[in-house]
Design a protein around this motif. Structure first.
Motif, PDB file in Angstrom:
ATOM      1  N   UNK A 321      -3.957  11.349  -2.982  1.00 56.82           N
ATOM      2  CA  UNK A 321      -3.138  11.243  -4.185  1.00 56.82           C
ATOM      3  C   UNK A 321      -2.077  10.157  -4.022  1.00 56.82           C
ATOM      4  N   UNK A 322      -1.483  10.059  -2.838  1.00 57.47           N
ATOM      5  CA  UNK A 322      -0.477   9.023  -2.583  1.00 57.47           C
ATOM      6  C   UNK A 322      -1.119   7.630  -2.571  1.00 57.47           C
ATOM      7  N   UNK A 323      -2.318   7.535  -2.024  1.00 55.50           N
ATOM      8  CA  UNK A 323      -3.024   6.250  -2.022  1.00 55.50           C
ATOM      9  C   UNK A 323      -3.294   5.802  -3.458  1.00 55.50           C
ATOM     10  N   UNK A 324      -3.835   6.696  -4.264  1.00 59.46           N
ATOM     11  CA  UNK A 324      -4.144   6.344  -5.659  1.00 59.46           C
ATOM     12  C   UNK A 324      -2.890   5.945  -6.427  1.00 59.46           C
ATOM     13  N   UNK A 325      -1.826   6.663  -6.199  1.00 56.95           N
ATOM     14  CA  UNK A 325      -0.566   6.386  -6.894  1.00 56.95           C
ATOM     15  C   UNK A 325      -0.059   4.983  -6.570  1.00 56.95           C
ATOM     16  N   UNK A 326      -0.165   4.574  -5.307  1.00 53.03           N
ATOM     17  CA  UNK A 326       0.351   3.259  -4.901  1.00 53.03           C
ATOM     18  C   UNK A 326      -0.616   2.122  -5.188  1.00 53.03           C
ATOM     19  N   UNK A 327      -1.930   2.417  -5.209  1.00 54.91           N
ATOM     20  CA  UNK A 327      -2.879   1.383  -5.602  1.00 54.91           C
ATOM     21  C   UNK A 327      -2.686   0.986  -7.071  1.00 54.91           C
ATOM     22  N   UNK A 328      -2.302   1.961  -7.878  1.00 52.51           N
ATOM     23  CA  UNK A 328      -2.095   1.682  -9.307  1.00 52.51           C
ATOM     24  C   UNK A 328      -0.991   0.660  -9.538  1.00 52.51           C
ATOM     25  N   UNK A 329      -0.033   0.603  -8.643  1.00 55.49           N
ATOM     26  CA  UNK A 329       1.080  -0.347  -8.819  1.00 55.49           C
ATOM     27  C   UNK A 329       0.968  -1.503  -7.820  1.00 55.49           C
ATOM     28  N   UNK A 330      -0.248  -1.672  -7.302  1.00 49.09           N
ATOM     29  CA  UNK A 330      -0.591  -2.839  -6.469  1.00 49.09           C
ATOM     30  C   UNK A 330       0.229  -2.954  -5.186  1.00 49.09           C
ATOM     31  N   UNK A 331       0.595  -1.844  -4.620  1.00 45.04           N
ATOM     32  CA  UNK A 331       1.261  -1.867  -3.318  1.00 45.04           C
ATOM     33  C   UNK A 331       0.233  -2.011  -2.203  1.00 45.04           C
ATOM     34  N   UNK A 332       0.548  -2.845  -1.213  1.00 48.15           N
ATOM     35  CA  UNK A 332      -0.248  -2.851   0.011  1.00 48.15           C
ATOM     36  C   UNK A 332       0.011  -1.546   0.754  1.00 48.15           C
ATOM     37  N   UNK A 333      -1.061  -0.952   1.251  1.00 54.07           N
ATOM     38  CA  UNK A 333      -0.956   0.360   1.898  1.00 54.07           C
ATOM     39  C   UNK A 333      -1.525   0.278   3.307  1.00 54.07           C
ATOM     40  N   UNK A 334      -0.772   0.794   4.282  1.00 52.95           N
ATOM     41  CA  UNK A 334      -1.258   0.927   5.654  1.00 52.95           C
ATOM     42  C   UNK A 334      -1.237   2.411   6.014  1.00 52.95           C
ATOM     43  N   UNK A 335      -2.393   2.905   6.463  1.00 50.48           N
ATOM     44  CA  UNK A 335      -2.491   4.313   6.857  1.00 50.48           C
ATOM     45  C   UNK A 335      -2.232   4.467   8.352  1.00 50.48           C
ATOM     46  N   UNK A 336      -1.439   5.473   8.684  1.00 53.96           N
ATOM     47  CA  UNK A 336      -1.157   5.851  10.065  1.00 53.96           C
ATOM     48  C   UNK A 336      -1.555   7.320  10.220  1.00 53.96           C
ATOM     49  N   UNK A 337      -1.924   7.708  11.411  1.00 55.51           N
ATOM     50  CA  UNK A 337      -2.244   9.114  11.626  1.00 55.51           C
ATOM     51  C   UNK A 337      -2.858   9.344  12.979  1.00 55.51           C
ATOM     52  N   UNK A 338      -3.101  10.621  13.306  1.00 55.94           N
ATOM     53  CA  UNK A 338      -3.632  10.967  14.625  1.00 55.94           C
ATOM     54  C   UNK A 338      -5.091  11.393  14.587  1.00 55.94           C
ATOM     55  N   UNK A 339      -5.708  11.400  13.397  1.00 63.05           N
ATOM     56  CA  UNK A 339      -7.147  11.620  13.279  1.00 63.05           C
ATOM     57  C   UNK A 339      -7.763  10.283  12.889  1.00 63.05           C
ATOM     58  N   UNK A 340      -8.153   9.506  13.905  1.00 63.49           N
ATOM     59  CA  UNK A 340      -8.654   8.154  13.651  1.00 63.49           C
ATOM     60  C   UNK A 340      -9.924   8.174  12.803  1.00 63.49           C
TER      61      UNK A 340
END
Length: 645
Positions: A321-340
């Motif tokens: 949901x956060x990815x979709x929200x930020x893609x709509x406003x053309x933000x570059x997104x970098x994912x971080x996490x511990x489940x590669x």
């Protein structure tokens, strides 16, 4: 002594010394100039008396040579310091007083007067009220938050900041692979790898102060300036000081400066430089960071936590949901996490419209280097979305000078329920435990919103299909069945719970948090212990003993339990024997079983009773495998008696 030489100053040089009766050194400190710290302005509180001599090379020799050491405030009433307080360290004798006494006068009685002029005396005082020490021993983020907090508080209150950064077994033992899923694991690294040698010489107290994971603090900030301190040296500092009363509302704004003031070792500085170059190259207009915390809360035994570690982990659906929200406003997104593996699945699903942190990592950056790289890179984001993970908090503190954008405040509970239901069945090849976690998370959200019990049970049953070993599903289900007055179903659910491999871990949590998160469960167990519900009666007896309830309460629940096993009145001798030992020793069932076993061997009457009940008990053992504690012990006792006869 905990303190370093650079932490102390010697007031002996300003003192007056007199020799009494040839072998008594009398030291007068009453006219020492006022140069102490703010809580010891007149220097009356002594930290340490330190003695050294080239002629004395062991603690035993010092104890033999010093007849008596006495201290006084008024030169009339004297306190003798026991030689039990003597410590031989680095060829010197330390008598650590830890600022516990107001002292103006000292008498040192030396057995052999020939040593009088051969002993060097130091009377050491602190330069500051104490140490504020960051001393956690878990993950990197959880260690760094108290470092920043300790640096901030010490600068405001006149203390000295210190760190304890122990080596961690997590580097080798934490979960890094499950089935086909690649997981980050936990890494702490060594202090020598992370920090500059000069920095460690000034601030490291490793080996002098033990690690301590202090809970969030909510007292007044001025309490740090009161005596006595939490420890002789000062204070361990928590990873969370946000609820301290009197704390500057904008204190986090100072944390980026604090981070930059830390002197790191060359490998870490190289990583910091590497990150800066890559962010400048690939994201001149900044980027959005989304930190998807999973790890042990999703994959390891702690996934059986009843609250699903709500607000710490981030379900996959919330991340989408956060990815979709930020893609709509053309933000570059970098994912971080511990489940590669999960992150790679998300990138594949979004057809490379998003970035992963591993897109920017060289092959040589692994383990603790990878942890540092991730945190520093994340700190360069213009916004960080996360749960309450200390990893993301650290990145946000050192980069943005504020808390991250928590998903649980970004979305309402009702919005999160809609999000999980909407995204749950999207076509991603996630591990079963990820799906199980999302459903446990959904259940807990719905529970907060008072969704019907039937719907809650339906969600739990769906979750169990993905993870049949998660105790939390069964505990929740038991509570719902009790609420619906379906007592047979509740009793049967407990039988399933006892057989799960993580039940022992969860049971410790039940006992520990019986008055908070497990309160409903424990109350239901105690309230519905009846002869016909053997599993509930067994659990009630187990909890009643391990929480040290009254004898009558223990008797009630154990009676229900034993009655359910069709044991006749003669065998109640065993029950009474069991309860009496509980009362005498005031310890848990696991600790008293060995005492019972010993007594049975020498008790002919009890031996006869057990032999008479052997057939009945064995039948019950075969049909009540879940009742492991008492039944298995009784079986063992019967086998022992058989061998003796």
């Amino acid at each position: 002594m905990i303190f370093k030489d650079i932490d102390l100053f010697d007031i002996y040089k300003e003192s007056k010394q007199t020799l009494l009766d040839k072998n008594i050194i009398f030291i007068d400190l009453s006219n020492i100039s006022q140069s102490g710290h703010k809580l010891n302005i007149d220097n009356r509180l002594i930290e340490c008396i330190r003695l050294s001599s080239d002629l004395i090379i062991s603690l035993d020799e010092w104890i033999n040579i010093i007849n008596k050491l006495q201290i006084s405030f008024d030169n009339e009433n004297w306190i003798e310091i026991s030689n039990k307080n003597f410590i031989f360290n680095n060829d010197k004798l330390e008598i650590n007083l830890n600022e516990k006494y107001q002292i103006k006068f000292i008498k040192l009685n030396i057995k052999d007067e020939n040593y009088i002029n051969k002993i060097k005396i130091e009377i050491l005082n602190r330069k500051f009220p104490g140490l504020m020490v960051a001393s956690r021993s878990d993950g990197f983020g959880a260690r760094f938050m108290p470092i920043l907090n300790a640096m901030y508080l010490s600068s405001k209150l006149g203390y000295k900041f210190g760190i304890v950064w122990p080596k961690s077994s997590y580097d080798q033992t934490s979960l890094k692979k499950l089935d086909n899923n690649e997981l980050a694991g936990l890494y702490g690294g060594n202090e020598e790898f992370i920090f500059d040698k000069e920095f460690l010489n000034l601030y490291s107290y490793l080996g002098k102060i033990s690690p301590a994971n202090i809970h969030a603090e909510n007292h007044d900030i001025q309490d740090y300036l009161k005596r006595p301190h939490q420890e002789n040296f000062g204070y361990h500092i928590s990873y969370d000081i946000s609820k301290l009363k009197g704390l500057d509302k904008y204190y986090l704004k100072e944390y980026p400066k604090l981070w930059k003031s830390i002197k790191f070792a060359k490998p870490v500085n190289d990583i910091i430089d590497n990150v800066s170059q890559k962010v400048q190259k690939y994201f001149p207009n900044k980027f959005i960071a989304i930190h998807i915390r999973a790890g042990d809360g999703v994959y390891d035994y702690i996934r059986s936590g009843l609250d699903a570690f709500y607000r710490k982990m981030m379900p996959n659906e919330i991340a989408m949901a956060l990815i979709d929200e930020n893609l709509k406003i053309n933000n570059d997104i970098v994912l971080f996490g511990d489940d590669f593996t999960q992150l790679r699945e998300l990138k594949k699903f979004y057809k490379n419209k998003i970035y992963l942190i591993e897109d920017f990592i060289d092959d040589t950056i692994i383990d603790i280097k990878r942890v540092i790289f991730d945190i520093v890179f994340m700190s360069k984001a213009k916004e960080i979305y996360s749960g309450g993970s200390s990893f993301a908090k650290t990145a946000s503190y050192i980069g943005l000078g504020k808390i991250p954008e928590y998903y649980f405040t970004h979305f309402s509970i009702d919005e999160m329920i809609i999000i999980v239901k909407k995204y749950f069945n999207y076509n991603l090849n996630l591990h079963q435990y990820q799906k199980s976690y999302s459903l446990l998370f959904l259940h807990n959200l719905c529970l907060m919103q008072h969704v019907s019990r039937d719907e809650l049970i339906s969600i739990l049953n769906q979750g169990i299909n993905y993870d049949r070993n998660n105790c939390a599903f069964l505990v929740h289900m038991f509570n719902h069945y009790i609420y619906l007055k379906k007592y047979d179903e509740a009793n049967n659910t407990l039988g399933l719970l006892f057989d799960l491999k993580d039940f022992d871990w969860m049971y410790k949590y039940i006992i520990r948090y019986k008055d908070s998160i497990y309160k409903v469960f424990v109350n239901n167990i105690i309230g519905y212990s009846q002869e016909k519900y053997l599993n509930i009666s067994y659990m009630a007896s187990k909890i009643s003993i391990d929480t040290k309830l009254t004898r009558s309460r223990i008797l009630k629940y154990l009676s229900n339990y034993l009655l359910g096993l069709n044991i006749d009145d003669k065998a109640k001798n065993l029950l009474n024997h069991y309860i009496n030992i509980t009362n005498k020793l005031n310890v848990s069932v696991n600790e008293i079983n060995s005492q019972i076993e010993t007594n049975i061997k020498n008790n002919e009457n009890l031996k006869s009773i057990l032999q008479n009940e052997q057939i009945a008990l064995k039948n019950q053992i075969d049909t009540n495998k879940s009742n492991e504690v008492l039944i298995q012990k009784l079986k063992l006792e019967i086998d022992i008696l058989n061998k003796q006869t």
